[in-house]
Write a protein that holds these residues in place. Structure first.
Motif, mmCIF file in Angstrom:
data_model
loop_
_atom_site.group_PDB
_atom_site.id
_atom_site.type_symbol
_atom_site.label_atom_id
_atom_site.label_comp_id
_atom_site.label_asym_id
_atom_site.label_seq_id
_atom_site.Cartn_x
_atom_site.Cartn_y
_atom_site.Cartn_z
ATOM 1 N N THR A 1 -8.021 6.105 -36.926
ATOM 2 C CA THR A 1 -9.000 5.668 -37.919
ATOM 3 C C THR A 1 -8.325 5.183 -39.188
ATOM 4 O O THR A 1 -7.228 5.611 -39.542
ATOM 5 C CB THR A 1 -9.972 6.811 -38.282
ATOM 6 N N ALA A 2 -9.010 4.277 -39.867
ATOM 7 C CA ALA A 2 -8.600 3.806 -41.190
ATOM 8 C C ALA A 2 -9.879 3.491 -41.938
ATOM 9 O O ALA A 2 -10.595 2.548 -41.589
ATOM 10 C CB ALA A 2 -7.713 2.576 -41.099
ATOM 11 N N GLY A 3 -10.210 4.299 -42.946
ATOM 12 C CA GLY A 3 -11.494 4.139 -43.615
ATOM 13 C C GLY A 3 -12.623 4.428 -42.647
ATOM 14 O O GLY A 3 -12.646 5.459 -41.992
ATOM 15 N N LYS A 4 -13.518 3.476 -42.494
ATOM 16 C CA LYS A 4 -14.642 3.640 -41.571
ATOM 17 C C LYS A 4 -14.382 2.999 -40.212
ATOM 18 O O LYS A 4 -15.243 3.028 -39.334
ATOM 19 C CB LYS A 4 -15.908 3.033 -42.192
ATOM 20 N N SER A 5 -13.207 2.423 -40.038
ATOM 21 C CA SER A 5 -12.865 1.764 -38.774
ATOM 22 C C SER A 5 -12.228 2.762 -37.813
ATOM 23 O O SER A 5 -11.419 3.599 -38.210
ATOM 24 C CB SER A 5 -11.895 0.608 -39.018
ATOM 25 N N ILE A 6 -12.601 2.661 -36.532
ATOM 26 C CA ILE A 6 -12.093 3.567 -35.508
ATOM 27 C C ILE A 6 -11.536 2.749 -34.344
ATOM 28 O O ILE A 6 -12.169 1.805 -33.875
ATOM 29 C CB ILE A 6 -13.193 4.510 -34.975
ATOM 30 N N LEU A 7 -10.352 3.131 -33.896
ATOM 31 C CA LEU A 7 -9.764 2.520 -32.712
ATOM 32 C C LEU A 7 -9.751 3.539 -31.577
ATOM 33 O O LEU A 7 -9.329 4.675 -31.760
ATOM 34 C CB LEU A 7 -8.317 2.090 -32.979
ATOM 35 N N LEU A 8 -10.210 3.142 -30.412
ATOM 36 C CA LEU A 8 -10.057 3.942 -29.202
ATOM 37 C C LEU A 8 -9.078 3.202 -28.304
ATOM 38 O O LEU A 8 -9.368 2.100 -27.841
ATOM 39 C CB LEU A 8 -11.400 4.145 -28.501
ATOM 40 N N MET A 9 -7.926 3.788 -28.081
ATOM 41 C CA MET A 9 -6.855 3.121 -27.346
ATOM 42 C C MET A 9 -6.644 3.754 -25.969
ATOM 43 O O MET A 9 -6.887 4.945 -25.782
ATOM 44 C CB MET A 9 -5.541 3.244 -28.115
ATOM 45 N N PRO A 10 -6.157 2.960 -25.005
ATOM 46 C CA PRO A 10 -5.673 3.555 -23.756
ATOM 47 C C PRO A 10 -4.573 4.567 -24.078
ATOM 48 O O PRO A 10 -3.888 4.451 -25.102
ATOM 49 C CB PRO A 10 -5.115 2.354 -22.991
ATOM 50 N N LEU A 11 -4.399 5.549 -23.218
ATOM 51 C CA LEU A 11 -3.503 6.660 -23.527
ATOM 52 C C LEU A 11 -2.083 6.204 -23.853
ATOM 53 O O LEU A 11 -1.466 6.697 -24.802
ATOM 54 C CB LEU A 11 -3.465 7.644 -22.354
ATOM 55 N N LYS A 12 -1.530 5.267 -23.087
ATOM 56 C CA LYS A 12 -0.147 4.839 -23.333
ATOM 57 C C LYS A 12 -0.007 4.205 -24.719
ATOM 58 O O LYS A 12 0.975 4.452 -25.424
ATOM 59 C CB LYS A 12 0.312 3.863 -22.253
ATOM 60 N N GLU A 13 -0.960 3.375 -25.102
ATOM 61 C CA GLU A 13 -0.914 2.781 -26.436
ATOM 62 C C GLU A 13 -1.002 3.860 -27.504
ATOM 63 O O GLU A 13 -0.274 3.841 -28.498
ATOM 64 C CB GLU A 13 -2.055 1.768 -26.609
ATOM 65 N N PHE A 14 -1.908 4.812 -27.302
ATOM 66 C CA PHE A 14 -2.080 5.890 -28.278
ATOM 67 C C PHE A 14 -0.796 6.712 -28.407
ATOM 68 O O PHE A 14 -0.334 7.010 -29.506
ATOM 69 C CB PHE A 14 -3.241 6.800 -27.873
#
Length: 224
Positions: A142-155
């Motif tokens: 997250t950054a501010g109100k933005s949320i990223l959901l990433m595939p496990l490898k990217e995360f």
């Protein structure tokens, strides 16, 4: 009880995996193709999916991409092929691990346990770097109100770089840490994942950047 979805058009393999997983204490959901698997996922969310690559209709790569688009559960691919390009395609589709048939059931159980451990991050493992927060329990960035959901490898790759800001991680060390010591693919997989992470970060945070250190590897920097 952990739930595992097993997708394979070979009924013998399906039953073999079912027996060993059941004996190991898992609840097994068996289906014979990708369409049935998607139907299961619409009603129940397993802890892990084991997917055969060579299936008629929707193959394992396509099903993995579909699973990745709609859920964040880990995927272990099974295939009768061992060529590097097949492993590469599997990881790029979003899989977490890859086993070639025939395989030892005990090794399958080891790999399942390892994948599930990677998903069981302690609740307090939160990394703050610049404006970006990386939550290793919810797998959210997250950054501010933005949320990223990433595939496990990217995360995992982003979390690794963020764990030591400004430290250069060698490419070989990253590959071993994220894909395992026995991964035989080339570094294009790493390049692709770095590119995807950069594109996603650029949309939510201007102060955090993955920097290429030519001839060595990558580091995460915070600007301003």
């Amino acid at each position: 009880m952990r739930k595992i979805l097993v997708v394979d058009d070979d009924k013998n393999i399906l039953e073999l995996v079912n027996i060993h997983l059941t004996n190991a204490g898992y609840k097994v959901m068996k289906v014979e193709n990708g369409i049935q698997a998607i139907g299961v996922l619409q009603n129940e969310l397993p802890d892990l999916a084991i997917v055969d690559v060579m299936m008629p209709g929707m193959n394992g790569f396509e099903l993995t991409k579909k699973i990745r688009e709609e859920t964040d559960i880990p995927v272990l691919l099974l295939t009768s092929k061992g060529e590097l390009e097949d492993k590469e395609q599997g990881f790029l589709a979003g899989s977490d691990d890859y086993m070639v048939k025939p395989f030892e059931p005990k090794e399958l159980l080891f790999r399942i346990a390892a994948i599930l451990r990677r998903y069981d991050k302690p609740a307090d493992m939160i990394i703050q770097i610049g404006s970006v927060t990386i939550n290793r329990k919810s797998f959210e960035v997250t950054a501010g109100k933005s949320i990223l959901l990433m595939p496990l490898k990217e995360f995992e790759l982003l979390a690794l770089l963020a764990s030591k800001p400004n430290q250069v991680f060698q490419r070989a060390a990253i590959m071993e840490k994220i894909w395992g010591y026995d991964y035989e693919g080339d570094e294009q997989t790493l390049n692709t994942h770095i590119k995807r992470i950069r594109e996603k970060l650029a949309k939510i945070a201007k102060d955090v950047e993955i920097v290429t250190v030519r001839g060595i590897g990558y580091k995460l920097e915070v600007h301003g």
